[in-house]
Design a protein around this motif. Structure first.
Motif, PDB file in Angstrom:
ATOM      1  N   HIS A 146      33.393  54.039  65.621  1.00 55.13           N
ATOM      2  CA  HIS A 146      34.514  54.039  66.571  1.00 55.13           C
ATOM      3  C   HIS A 146      35.317  55.303  66.287  1.00 55.13           C
ATOM      4  O   HIS A 146      35.844  55.471  65.178  1.00 55.13           O
ATOM      5  CB  HIS A 146      35.378  52.787  66.391  1.00 55.13           C
ATOM      6  CG  HIS A 146      36.528  52.734  67.322  1.00 55.13           C
ATOM      7  ND1 HIS A 146      36.403  52.339  68.641  1.00 55.13           N
ATOM      8  CD2 HIS A 146      37.835  53.042  67.148  1.00 55.13           C
ATOM      9  CE1 HIS A 146      37.596  52.402  69.220  1.00 55.13           C
ATOM     10  NE2 HIS A 146      38.470  52.829  68.336  1.00 55.13           N
ATOM     11  N   LEU A 147      35.397  56.176  67.260  1.00 58.42           N
ATOM     12  CA  LEU A 147      36.095  57.450  67.065  1.00 58.42           C
ATOM     13  C   LEU A 147      37.597  57.257  67.232  1.00 58.42           C
ATOM     14  O   LEU A 147      38.060  56.734  68.247  1.00 58.42           O
ATOM     15  CB  LEU A 147      35.580  58.502  68.050  1.00 58.42           C
ATOM     16  CG  LEU A 147      36.048  59.921  67.751  1.00 58.42           C
ATOM     17  CD1 LEU A 147      35.499  60.410  66.416  1.00 58.42           C
ATOM     18  CD2 LEU A 147      35.632  60.865  68.869  1.00 58.42           C
ATOM     19  N   LEU A 148      38.356  57.680  66.217  1.00 60.11           N
ATOM     20  CA  LEU A 148      39.814  57.531  66.235  1.00 60.11           C
ATOM     21  C   LEU A 148      40.512  58.767  66.781  1.00 60.11           C
ATOM     22  O   LEU A 148      41.472  58.654  67.543  1.00 60.11           O
ATOM     23  CB  LEU A 148      40.330  57.234  64.824  1.00 60.11           C
ATOM     24  CG  LEU A 148      39.780  55.969  64.170  1.00 60.11           C
ATOM     25  CD1 LEU A 148      40.260  55.870  62.731  1.00 60.11           C
ATOM     26  CD2 LEU A 148      40.184  54.744  64.971  1.00 60.11           C
ATOM     27  N   CYS A 184      36.710  58.892  62.193  1.00 61.55           N
ATOM     28  CA  CYS A 184      36.101  57.709  62.799  1.00 61.55           C
ATOM     29  C   CYS A 184      36.017  56.576  61.782  1.00 61.55           C
ATOM     30  O   CYS A 184      36.097  56.792  60.577  1.00 61.55           O
ATOM     31  CB  CYS A 184      34.712  58.025  63.340  1.00 61.55           C
ATOM     32  SG  CYS A 184      33.520  58.491  62.083  1.00 61.55           S
ATOM     33  N   VAL A 185      35.872  55.357  62.308  1.00 58.96           N
ATOM     34  CA  VAL A 185      35.543  54.192  61.496  1.00 58.96           C
ATOM     35  C   VAL A 185      34.036  54.044  61.598  1.00 58.96           C
ATOM     36  O   VAL A 185      33.484  54.030  62.698  1.00 58.96           O
ATOM     37  CB  VAL A 185      36.232  52.911  62.026  1.00 58.96           C
ATOM     38  CG1 VAL A 185      35.783  51.703  61.216  1.00 58.96           C
ATOM     39  CG2 VAL A 185      37.741  53.062  61.997  1.00 58.96           C
ATOM     40  N   LEU A 186      33.377  53.958  60.454  1.00 63.03           N
ATOM     41  CA  LEU A 186      31.920  53.856  60.434  1.00 63.03           C
ATOM     42  C   LEU A 186      31.501  52.634  59.626  1.00 63.03           C
ATOM     43  O   LEU A 186      31.946  52.451  58.494  1.00 63.03           O
ATOM     44  CB  LEU A 186      31.325  55.114  59.811  1.00 63.03           C
ATOM     45  CG  LEU A 186      29.802  55.195  59.725  1.00 63.03           C
ATOM     46  CD1 LEU A 186      29.191  55.282  61.121  1.00 63.03           C
ATOM     47  CD2 LEU A 186      29.379  56.390  58.877  1.00 63.03           C
ATOM     48  N   VAL A 187      30.671  51.795  60.234  1.00 69.01           N
ATOM     49  CA  VAL A 187      30.069  50.651  59.544  1.00 69.01           C
ATOM     50  C   VAL A 187      28.574  50.879  59.625  1.00 69.01           C
ATOM     51  O   VAL A 187      27.999  50.957  60.714  1.00 69.01           O
ATOM     52  CB  VAL A 187      30.451  49.306  60.213  1.00 69.01           C
ATOM     53  CG1 VAL A 187      29.819  48.137  59.474  1.00 69.01           C
ATOM     54  CG2 VAL A 187      31.972  49.150  60.281  1.00 69.01           C
ATOM     55  N   THR A 188      27.933  51.012  58.446  1.00 65.22           N
ATOM     56  CA  THR A 188      26.527  51.414  58.442  1.00 65.22           C
ATOM     57  C   THR A 188      25.807  50.893  57.212  1.00 65.22           C
ATOM     58  O   THR A 188      26.413  50.283  56.328  1.00 65.22           O
ATOM     59  CB  THR A 188      26.421  52.946  58.538  1.00 65.22           C
ATOM     60  OG1 THR A 188      25.069  53.319  58.797  1.00 65.22           O
ATOM     61  CG2 THR A 188      26.910  53.623  57.280  1.00 65.22           C
TER      62      THR A 188
END
Length: 195
Positions: A146-148, A184-188
């Motif tokens: 999700h790009l902040l 960005c918020v990154l979940v990976t």
């Protein structure tokens, strides 16, 4: 004939319960361990509570541990009903400390938010400096971004603030870069493979 209740009449019974739940301060543990070793009532209490506590081992701790304010209200209520102050120590309020930004490669910083070692997942804030790029990689699991702020390019797709990007397991990103810099918020997955 009704079964007899095995009541612990020891004045330190509450501390034995707190010990089993690992709710005591570290400095209090040796004293209660010594007491339990010398008190048959507390030994029985300990043995009767262990199977119950062991069933909770796989539960998340935030489900098991009441908030500090609830613990305080419970301690007050116990004191009111018994006429004596609760022997259970109140935990100090925990302060959240913001994780630090860590430079992982030139122009790329990460702030680790959460890690799930069992599922090999990580949640983090990622910050790219202007003109920084991330190496080509293949997703080992689902990647959600999700790009902040700023602009981010993933291959031929331009993301702007508020955009969401889903990367399927096995999919590859050949080129990831930012001309403007971005966060960005990154979940990976922690098992992604760099090309």
């Amino acid at each position: 004939m009704s079964p007899s209740l095995n009541l612990n009449h020891c004045q330190r019974a509450q501390l034995t319960c707190a010990y089993v739940l690992q709710a005591l301060r570290t400095s209090e543990v040796p004293a209660i361990q010594a007491h339990i070793a010398s008190c048959p009532d507390c030994q029985r209490e300990l043995e009767s509570l262990r199977p119950v506590v062991n069933r909770f081992v796989s539960w998340p701790t935030d489900v098991l541990r009441p908030t500090t304010s609830l613990q305080g209200r419970l301690a007050l209520r116990i004191a009111e009903e018994t006429g004596k102050p609760s022997e259970l120590p109140l935990p100090a309020a925990r302060q959240w400390s913001e994780p630090e930004w860590e430079q992982v490669s030139p122009g790329i910083e990460c702030k680790l938010l959460a890690t799930d070692t069992e599922k090999h997942r990580v949640s983090m804030l990622v910050r790219l400096a202007p003109n920084a790029s991330y190496p080509a990689h293949t997703h080992a699991g689902v990647e959600e971004l999700h790009l902040l702020d700023g602009e981010l390019w993933i291959d031929e797709r331009k993301l702007v603030p508020g955009d969401y990007n889903y990367g399927a397991p096995g999919a590859s990103d050949q080129r990831v870069w930012s001309d403007t810099g971005c966060t960005c918020v990154l979940v990976t997955s922690t098992k992604d493979v760099l090309s």
